[in-house]
Write an enzyme that holds these catalytic residues in place. Structure first.
Site, PDB file in Angstrom:
ATOM      1  N   GLY A 263       0.767  -1.239   0.000  1.00 13.51           N
ATOM      2  CA  GLY A 263       0.000   0.000   0.000  1.00 13.51           C
ATOM      3  C   GLY A 263       0.793   1.281   0.000  1.00 13.51           C
ATOM      4  O   GLY A 263       0.218   2.372  -0.101  1.00 13.51           O
ATOM      5  N   ARG A 345      -5.736   4.015 -16.147  1.00 14.16           N
ATOM      6  CA  ARG A 345      -5.889   4.574 -14.812  1.00 14.16           C
ATOM      7  C   ARG A 345      -6.477   5.990 -14.791  1.00 14.16           C
ATOM      8  O   ARG A 345      -7.259   6.305 -13.885  1.00 14.16           O
ATOM      9  CB  ARG A 345      -4.551   4.538 -14.065  1.00 14.16           C
ATOM     10  CG  ARG A 345      -4.048   3.117 -13.803  1.00 14.16           C
ATOM     11  CD  ARG A 345      -2.843   3.090 -12.887  1.00 14.16           C
ATOM     12  NE  ARG A 345      -3.192   3.502 -11.549  1.00 14.16           N
ATOM     13  CZ  ARG A 345      -2.863   4.658 -11.022  1.00 14.16           C
ATOM     14  NH1 ARG A 345      -2.176   5.562 -11.717  1.00 14.16           N
ATOM     15  NH2 ARG A 345      -3.211   4.947  -9.786  1.00 14.16           N
ATOM     16  N   CYS A 376     -11.843   5.883 -29.296  1.00  7.70           N
ATOM     17  CA  CYS A 376     -13.149   6.484 -29.553  1.00  7.70           C
ATOM     18  C   CYS A 376     -13.922   6.587 -28.239  1.00  7.70           C
ATOM     19  O   CYS A 376     -14.873   5.845 -27.974  1.00  7.70           O
ATOM     20  CB  CYS A 376     -13.915   5.647 -30.576  1.00  7.70           C
ATOM     21  SG  CYS A 376     -15.407   6.453 -31.171  1.00  7.70           S
TER      22      CYS A 376
END
Length: 455
Positions: A263, A345, A376
């Protein structure tokens, strides 16, 4: 990219997660950006764009930082496991194994990649909240530790492990109920999570596993989230986990492994200031040590699962600039030859990145632009409203911090082939992932005979 003075003064050579560029980044005599002593313009010309570039030195230094910090701050045994979902490949598996790390896998594909990449089975753990029987058996027969995530894992293992066979090596995951300030989609440690047993289930599950002859519980696991800049939540986590360790041992489980997950955040942009790897390890190591001492418990083996902080800042993606669209008074778009298929992301997490022109990395900004992908999709935006130098069609753009969750989360949206990937070191660039070709995307398609007949 920051200006030259900001970049050089802010570079951390011991904790790569604190840099937004690879450690070996430098400028050549012509003023162009190099990584691993390789000119990035030359790489773009040789391998094409988009191109993932990984710096071997940065990955190795990050691995060494975790390994050495654990040895320095924790008096008991320890092992860092690479969370391979960040970027799973044969080359990276081989590299982290050579640095003495284990690996965290979450699928059959990641297990097979780890095995073939040379990671020792005894140093692999299998996660997942909905493991298939095939994944469970593959892990079991290869001596991989299986992380029990829910009752279904227990029920499936009880059914598929033959009677009188050696017990499965298990680790139990639970939710510690700790909040941290990160993106909603990557918070995994609070009570409302699809991962792990709730704390009030822990004792009953431990009792259940104690009676199961097929089960050998030797570890506990918890994880509080990702891209975390705070140290206090991880300090709190160690107290919760050692309390669970004490409970498991009282019930009779010989638990020796305590896995605090990962983390630790990284620096994606200039204003980010994550803790160093050393500071993060010091907090969890001290927390476990002190919590065990206060309860007169022997120290467990301390495990952690860094992913992003091992590989993200080692990676960058090269693109070529293409079409330009100016909307007076609103926005200027410059498109590149990739986008959300090689970096999902920004559209998924609203993630921010840093970028520069490879040929003029420290050129002063002259306009505000938005870097758009070629897909697109109106939301296919890589960098929005950034201050940028003047540029031309065909210039090569480097986007930093893409070594984690770019290749691994990529897709073939719009039937766009996946990029190639190279690893660089001491002037050598080695291909570690071949570029897909458009015809490769058709190899698993099937046209039923009845449709051919209708045609």
């Amino acid at each position: 990219m920051a200006n030259r003075n900001q970049y050089e003064s802010g570079r951390d050579l011991l904790s790569p997660n604190k840099n937004f560029a690879p450690i070996t980044s430098q400028i050549d005599d012509q003023g162009s950006l190099m990584v691993g002593e390789c000119n990035l313009n030359c790489l773009a010309e040789r391998y094409g764009t988009p191109l993932y570039v990984l710096d071997e030195v940065t990955i190795r230094i990050a691995c060494q930082a975790y390994r050495e910090a654990l040895k320095k701050y924790y008096p008991g045994p320890s092992l860092a496991l690479y969370a391979s979902k960040a970027n799973s490949s044969l080359a990276i598996s081989c590299l982290v194994a050579s640095e003495g790390l284990g690996l965290d896998a979450v699928s059959e594909g990641e297990l097979l990649t780890a095995f073939k990449g040379g990671v020792a089975s005894e140093n692999i753990v299998l996660h997942g909240n909905n493991k298939s029987d095939q994944e469970l058996l593959l892990a079991y027969h290869n001596g991989v530790t299986i992380v029990i995530d829910n009752q279904n894992d227990i029920d499936r293992l009880a059914e598929i492990i033959p009677s009188e066979s050696p017990p499965a090596k298990l680790m139990l995951r639970f939710t510690p109920g700790i909040e941290c300030h990160t993106h909603e989609y990557i918070r995994t440690g609070h009570l409302d999570s699809k991962f792990g047993f709730d704390p009030d289930q822990l004792e009953s599950v431990l009792v259940q596993l104690k009676a199961a002859k097929w089960a050998s519980l030797n570890g506990l696991h918890a994880h509080i989230g990702s891209q975390i800049f705070e140290l206090k939540p991880h300090d709190d986590l160690t107290e919760v986990m050692v309390e669970a360790l004490a409970l498991a041992r009282r019930i009779g489980h010989p638990v020796e492994d305590l896995n605090v997950g990962g983390g630790l955040g990284i620096r994606y942009k200039e204003t980010d200031d994550p803790p160093s790897i050393q500071d993060w390890v010091k907090v969890i190591a001290s927390g476990v040590k002190e919590a065990c001492q206060s309860r007169n418990l022997r120290l467990p083996r301390l495990l952690c699962e860094p992913g992003r902080s091992l590989v993200a800042n080692a990676g960058l993606t090269l693109y070529r600039l293409g079409a330009r669209k100016e909307i007076p008074g609103i926005r200027t778009y410059i498109s590149v030859d990739g986008g959300m298929s090689d970096n999902p992301r920004p559209i998924t997490y609203q993630s921010c990145y840093s970028a520069c022109l490879v040929s003029r990395p420290f050129a002063p900004p002259q306009e505000k632009i938005t870097i758009a992908g070629k897909h697109c999709e109106s939301g296919d935006i890589l960098l929005k409203d950034i201050d940028f130098p003047s540029s031309s069609t065909g210039d090569v753009l480097a986007v930093f911090g893409t070594g984690a969750y770019n290749a691994s989360m990529g897709s073939n949206y719009n039937r766009i082939p996946r990029p190639a990937a190279v690893i660089v070191n001491k002037g050598h660039a080695d291909l570690v992932q071949r570029r897909e070709r458009p015809e490769d995307l058709l190899q698993y398609d099937v046209i039923p005979d009845r449709l051919i007949a209708l045609g």
